[in-house]
Design a protein around this motif. Structure first.
Motif, PDB file in Angstrom:
ATOM      1  N   ILE A  88       1.516   0.566  -2.889  1.00 56.23           N
ATOM      2  CA  ILE A  88       1.911   1.958  -2.678  1.00 56.23           C
ATOM      3  C   ILE A  88       0.718   2.901  -2.720  1.00 56.23           C
ATOM      4  N   GLY A  89      -0.185   2.674  -3.673  1.00 56.54           N
ATOM      5  CA  GLY A  89      -1.275   3.627  -3.896  1.00 56.54           C
ATOM      6  C   GLY A  89      -2.416   3.523  -2.922  1.00 56.54           C
ATOM      7  N   THR A 133       3.412   5.659   2.621  1.00 52.57           N
ATOM      8  CA  THR A 133       3.755   5.774   1.201  1.00 52.57           C
ATOM      9  C   THR A 133       5.251   6.011   1.018  1.00 52.57           C
ATOM     10  N   CYS A 139       7.354  -4.388  -1.280  1.00 56.47           N
ATOM     11  CA  CYS A 139       7.898  -3.489  -2.303  1.00 56.47           C
ATOM     12  C   CYS A 139       9.295  -3.932  -2.729  1.00 56.47           C
ATOM     13  N   GLN A 148      -3.265  -3.939   0.180  1.00 55.80           N
ATOM     14  CA  GLN A 148      -1.814  -4.114   0.206  1.00 55.80           C
ATOM     15  C   GLN A 148      -1.438  -5.592   0.238  1.00 55.80           C
ATOM     16  N   THR A 185       3.443  -5.163 -11.489  1.00 54.96           N
ATOM     17  CA  THR A 185       3.357  -3.700 -11.434  1.00 54.96           C
ATOM     18  C   THR A 185       2.013  -3.265 -10.854  1.00 54.96           C
ATOM     19  N   ALA A 186       0.941  -3.952 -11.260  1.00 52.91           N
ATOM     20  CA  ALA A 186      -0.383  -3.644 -10.704  1.00 52.91           C
ATOM     21  C   ALA A 186      -0.397  -3.905  -9.198  1.00 52.91           C
ATOM     22  N   SER A 222      -2.387   3.188   0.447  1.00 53.99           N
ATOM     23  CA  SER A 222      -1.629   3.219   1.691  1.00 53.99           C
ATOM     24  C   SER A 222      -2.551   3.334   2.891  1.00 53.99           C
ATOM     25  N   LEU A 254       2.200  -3.675  -7.229  1.00 56.21           N
ATOM     26  CA  LEU A 254       2.972  -2.595  -6.611  1.00 56.21           C
ATOM     27  C   LEU A 254       2.125  -1.344  -6.445  1.00 56.21           C
ATOM     28  N   VAL A 255       1.297  -1.046  -7.454  1.00 63.56           N
ATOM     29  CA  VAL A 255       0.400   0.117  -7.375  1.00 63.56           C
ATOM     30  C   VAL A 255      -0.568  -0.035  -6.197  1.00 63.56           C
ATOM     31  N   LEU A 256      -1.051  -1.249  -5.987  1.00 62.75           N
ATOM     32  CA  LEU A 256      -1.944  -1.495  -4.851  1.00 62.75           C
ATOM     33  C   LEU A 256      -1.229  -1.269  -3.521  1.00 62.75           C
ATOM     34  N   GLY A 301      -2.014  -6.840  -3.227  1.00 60.61           N
ATOM     35  CA  GLY A 301      -0.939  -6.369  -4.095  1.00 60.61           C
ATOM     36  C   GLY A 301       0.350  -7.123  -3.850  1.00 60.61           C
TER      37      GLY A 301
END
Length: 300
Positions: free
Chosen positions: A138-139, A148, A99, A268, A131-132, A141, A134-136, A271
């Protein structure tokens, strides 16, 4: 000036040391803000000696009239460390680092929004892909709400790092070692009252192990390593330094898996590969284009 081979060895060693800091911070039983404060104090004292020995203290005059910018830079650096150390407490070092390395993407965005730089197609694609990623991270988890929260702290550290870069751009042409030394000093001024009014001081109750680890973080991971890093830059081309700097997150991820025994989910990892990979691609393409432009201009 160092030879290219010696400079390469120094920057590799610097990145390896930087990559291990999470394992030390996670085992220091102090609040994140206090660890960051003592890290800044120790490193500031060491860099004072390095700047004085190199005759660089006279360059302080270069920041005359820009005290507010310097304080802003110190505040961004202080909270960059605090948020990253807090991320280590909530999630794995690997997720925190992945992150945190979203920062180059944020720097591209800030350059467009603040400095009105034109967003190229390549940059837009890299921004969307990072950004995609990062979503993986964080989203998807793998460790529940704590995981998270840790990822969000890591993202907050990335935002603060982008702030450091922003302030450095506005600070002007100042020697790298001197600029970092001044930023450490400004960070201390910001963190002392912050620690007093938030968590207070607990360093006097630290056991021998915690004290040794705290000294290692301040002396080795910050003071010595920053000096080695800036020395290495005198013998490396910009693109070489940029490529080798990605050793840091790779080492951090290996430390997370092998030393700390932490786990990261497959999404993760995917991502994280997108974040680091596209940030790296964007930086290398940008540097190559700037280098070509400089060659053309030098022939005029």
């Amino acid at each position: 000036m160092l030879s290219n081979n010696k400079a390469r060895i120094q920057i590799i060693l610097s990145m390896v040391i930087f990559g291990t800091i999470g394992a030390f911070v996670k085992n220091i039983p102090l609040p994140s803000a206090e660890i960051a404060l003592w890290r800044a104090v120790t490193a500031f004292l060491m860099l004072t000696g390095a700047a004085a020995a190199g005759g660089r203290l006279k360059q302080i005059r270069a920041v005359k009239g820009r005290i507010l910018i310097l304080l802003g830079s110190g505040a961004a650096l202080a909270f960059n460390w605090i948020l990253l150390f807090e991320a280590y407490r909530y999630t794995s070092v690997a997720v925190s680092t992945l992150c945190y390395y979203f920062a180059p993407t944020l720097i591209v965005l800030s350059s467009v929004l603040i400095f009105r730089e034109k967003l190229k197609v390549r940059q837009a694609v890299c921004f969307a892909a990072s950004t995609a990623g990062l979503v993986l991270v964080i989203g998807v988890s793998g460790g529940g709400s704590n995981d998270t929260a840790g990822a969000l702290y890591g993202l907050g550290a990335a935002v603060c790092y982008a702030g450091v870069v922003f302030f450095n751009k506005t600070l002007g042409d100042v020697d790298g070692l001197v600029r970092t030394w001044l930023q450490f000093g400004a960070a201390m001024l910001i963190m002392f009252p912050y620690v007093i009014f938030t968590c207070g001081f607990a360093v006097t109750g630290l056991d021998a192990k915690g004290t040794v680890l705290l000294l290692i973080v301040g002396i080795v991971h910050t003071g010595i390593t920053y000096c080695m890093y800036f020395a290495s830059l005198t013998g490396l081309k910009g693109q070489q330094a940029a490529i080798l700097s990605y050793i840091d997150p790779m080492v951090a991820i290996l430390v997370s898996f092998i030393v700390l025994g932490e786990t990261v989910t497959v999404p993760q990892i995917a991502g994280g590969a997108m974040i680091i990979g596209f940030a790296f691609l964007n930086e290398m393409k940008g540097r190559s284009r700037r280098k070509a432009k400089e060659k053309i201009e030098s022939r005029k």
